[in-house]
Design a protein around this motif. Structure first.
Motif, PDB file in Angstrom:
ATOM      1  N   TYR A  64      29.643 -49.016-133.939  1.00 36.75           N
ATOM      2  CA  TYR A  64      28.553 -48.883-132.852  1.00 36.75           C
ATOM      3  C   TYR A  64      29.603 -49.735-131.637  1.00 36.75           C
ATOM      4  CZ  TYR A  64      25.153 -47.126-135.985  1.00 36.75           C
ATOM      5  OH  TYR A  64      24.445 -46.458-136.857  1.00 36.75           O
ATOM      6  N   SER A  65      30.557 -49.946-131.538  1.00 41.11           N
ATOM      7  CA  SER A  65      31.006 -50.747-130.832  1.00 41.11           C
ATOM      8  C   SER A  65      31.308 -50.249-129.328  1.00 41.11           C
ATOM      9  CB  SER A  65      32.587 -51.335-131.192  1.00 41.11           C
ATOM     10  OG  SER A  65      33.385 -50.384-131.264  1.00 41.11           O
ATOM     11  N   SER A  66      31.491 -48.851-129.240  1.00 44.30           N
ATOM     12  CA  SER A  66      31.468 -48.261-127.961  1.00 44.30           C
ATOM     13  C   SER A  66      30.307 -48.307-127.119  1.00 44.30           C
ATOM     14  CB  SER A  66      31.759 -46.731-128.005  1.00 44.30           C
ATOM     15  OG  SER A  66      30.763 -45.951-128.620  1.00 44.30           O
ATOM     16  N   ALA A  67      29.127 -48.774-127.756  1.00 47.97           N
ATOM     17  CA  ALA A  67      27.848 -49.081-126.987  1.00 47.97           C
ATOM     18  C   ALA A  67      27.599 -50.586-126.620  1.00 47.97           C
ATOM     19  CB  ALA A  67      26.699 -48.412-127.635  1.00 47.97           C
ATOM     20  N   GLY A  68      28.597 -51.144-127.058  1.00 46.43           N
ATOM     21  CA  GLY A  68      28.578 -52.721-127.168  1.00 46.43           C
ATOM     22  C   GLY A  68      27.686 -53.224-128.242  1.00 46.43           C
ATOM     23  N   ALA A  69      27.721 -52.702-129.393  1.00 53.41           N
ATOM     24  CA  ALA A  69      26.833 -53.324-130.439  1.00 53.41           C
ATOM     25  C   ALA A  69      27.808 -53.436-131.569  1.00 53.41           C
ATOM     26  CB  ALA A  69      25.986 -52.203-130.915  1.00 53.41           C
ATOM     27  N   MET A  70      27.538 -53.571-132.783  1.00 53.68           N
ATOM     28  CA  MET A  70      28.394 -54.254-134.004  1.00 53.68           C
ATOM     29  C   MET A  70      29.211 -53.009-134.681  1.00 53.68           C
ATOM     30  SD  MET A  70      25.223 -52.754-135.040  1.00 53.68           S
ATOM     31  CE  MET A  70      24.364 -54.045-134.411  1.00 53.68           C
ATOM     32  N   ALA A  71      30.098 -53.515-135.378  1.00 53.25           N
ATOM     33  CA  ALA A  71      30.741 -52.734-136.382  1.00 53.25           C
ATOM     34  C   ALA A  71      30.795 -53.524-137.603  1.00 53.25           C
ATOM     35  CB  ALA A  71      32.312 -52.321-135.784  1.00 53.25           C
ATOM     36  N   GLY A  72      30.959 -52.684-138.759  1.00 46.90           N
ATOM     37  CA  GLY A  72      31.172 -53.529-140.211  1.00 46.90           C
ATOM     38  C   GLY A  72      30.623 -52.657-141.006  1.00 46.90           C
ATOM     39  N   SER A  73      30.468 -53.297-142.223  1.00 44.66           N
ATOM     40  CA  SER A  73      30.193 -52.598-143.545  1.00 44.66           C
ATOM     41  C   SER A  73      28.609 -52.138-143.400  1.00 44.66           C
ATOM     42  CB  SER A  73      29.841 -53.577-144.630  1.00 44.66           C
ATOM     43  OG  SER A  73      29.054 -54.580-144.746  1.00 44.66           O
ATOM     44  N   ARG A  74      28.441 -51.137-144.327  1.00 41.24           N
ATOM     45  CA  ARG A  74      26.810 -50.603-144.182  1.00 41.24           C
ATOM     46  C   ARG A  74      25.783 -51.894-144.340  1.00 41.24           C
ATOM     47  NH1 ARG A  74      24.535 -47.881-149.386  1.00 41.24           N
ATOM     48  NH2 ARG A  74      24.672 -50.043-150.233  1.00 41.24           N
ATOM     49  N   ASP A  75      25.996 -52.921-145.048  1.00 39.33           N
ATOM     50  CA  ASP A  75      25.039 -53.912-145.499  1.00 39.33           C
ATOM     51  C   ASP A  75      25.065 -54.719-144.119  1.00 39.33           C
ATOM     52  OD1 ASP A  75      24.245 -52.714-147.666  1.00 39.33           O
ATOM     53  OD2 ASP A  75      25.830 -54.037-148.872  1.00 39.33           O
ATOM     54  N   GLU A  76      26.121 -54.980-143.361  1.00 35.67           N
ATOM     55  CA  GLU A  76      26.162 -56.041-142.250  1.00 35.67           C
ATOM     56  C   GLU A  76      25.514 -55.267-141.177  1.00 35.67           C
ATOM     57  OE1 GLU A  76      30.523 -58.190-143.055  1.00 35.67           O
ATOM     58  OE2 GLU A  76      30.379 -56.106-142.016  1.00 35.67           O
ATOM     59  N   VAL A  77      25.808 -53.922-140.961  1.00 35.65           N
ATOM     60  CA  VAL A  77      25.333 -53.114-139.753  1.00 35.65           C
ATOM     61  C   VAL A  77      23.635 -52.952-140.224  1.00 35.65           C
ATOM     62  CG1 VAL A  77      25.237 -51.082-138.528  1.00 35.65           C
ATOM     63  CG2 VAL A  77      27.605 -52.190-139.085  1.00 35.65           C
ATOM     64  N   GLU A 122      30.634 -42.591-130.346  1.00 36.06           N
ATOM     65  CA  GLU A 122      31.321 -42.435-129.351  1.00 36.06           C
ATOM     66  C   GLU A 122      30.377 -42.364-128.129  1.00 36.06           C
ATOM     67  OE1 GLU A 122      34.388 -39.533-126.731  1.00 36.06           O
ATOM     68  OE2 GLU A 122      33.982 -39.037-128.840  1.00 36.06           O
ATOM     69  N   ASN A 123      29.903 -43.325-127.460  1.00 37.86           N
ATOM     70  CA  ASN A 123      28.979 -43.587-126.480  1.00 37.86           C
ATOM     71  C   ASN A 123      29.483 -43.017-125.178  1.00 37.86           C
ATOM     72  OD1 ASN A 123      27.064 -44.934-124.445  1.00 37.86           O
ATOM     73  ND2 ASN A 123      25.922 -44.873-126.234  1.00 37.86           N
ATOM     74  N   VAL A 124      29.109 -42.091-124.654  1.00 39.30           N
ATOM     75  CA  VAL A 124      29.770 -41.531-123.327  1.00 39.30           C
ATOM     76  C   VAL A 124      28.991 -41.896-122.057  1.00 39.30           C
ATOM     77  CG1 VAL A 124      30.211 -39.465-122.171  1.00 39.30           C
ATOM     78  CG2 VAL A 124      30.501 -39.454-124.823  1.00 39.30           C
ATOM     79  N   TRP A 125      27.736 -42.112-122.360  1.00 39.46           N
ATOM     80  CA  TRP A 125      27.207 -42.464-120.748  1.00 39.46           C
ATOM     81  C   TRP A 125      25.792 -43.251-121.229  1.00 39.46           C
ATOM     82  CZ3 TRP A 125      22.166 -40.512-120.859  1.00 39.46           C
ATOM     83  CH2 TRP A 125      21.906 -39.479-121.401  1.00 39.46           C
TER      84      TRP A 125
END
Length: 144
Positions: free
Chosen positions: A43-56, A130-133
């Motif tokens: 979810y990094s395009s929205a300024g959030a996290m990226a990672g494994s299923r459990d981490e996210v 892919e956060n566009v807006w």
């Protein structure tokens, strides 16, 4: 008419609908069930996290606890199915109420999934948002 493809597309649509319901109702077990155990979620395009299923899942559970409301709409689902694998591009629109903001925040863009057919049905092994807006971006929310 290819009934196998039609069945796969309907199952994939149902998976994406469960994803949206899981996030919006904060049902983190349902959310986990959308993904393979080794899935990567970004979810990094929205300024959030990226990672494994459990981490996210853990990060979303904590972050969404403070969110009074969100309501995902997932539309325009395009699938490329190749045997037991599929690629999906789907549009999303998500109004949400953020803590400390008097007006709703809205965002939209695309979900890109890589899916795998499992004994339990289709599951996502890779999701990239892919956060566009954004309107009233979470970054604009005052600290609480």
């Amino acid at each position: 008419m290819d009934t196998r493809r039609t069945s796969d597309e309907l199952e994939i649509q149902a998976l994406l609908h469960r994803y949206a319901r899981a996030v919006d109702t904060k049902d983190w077990e349902l959310y986990r069930s959308v993904f393979t155990a080794d899935a990567h979620i970004d979810y990094s395009s929205a300024g959030a996290m990226a990672g494994s299923r459990d981490e996210v899942t853990a990060a979303l559970s904590e972050a969404f606890a403070a969110l009074p409301m969100s309501m995902h709409y997932i539309t325009n689902i395009e699938t490329e199915i190749d045997g037991d694998q599929a690629r999906v591009r789907a549009m999303f629109y998500n109004p949400m109420h953020l803590p400390g903001m008097s007006e709703l925040s809205y965002c939209g863009g695309y979900y890109h999934h890589e899916l795998l057919r499992t004994p339990h049905g289709w599951r996502s092994r890779n999701l990239r948002e892919e956060n566009v807006w954004f309107i009233n971006s979470p970054r604009a929310a005052p600290a609480t």
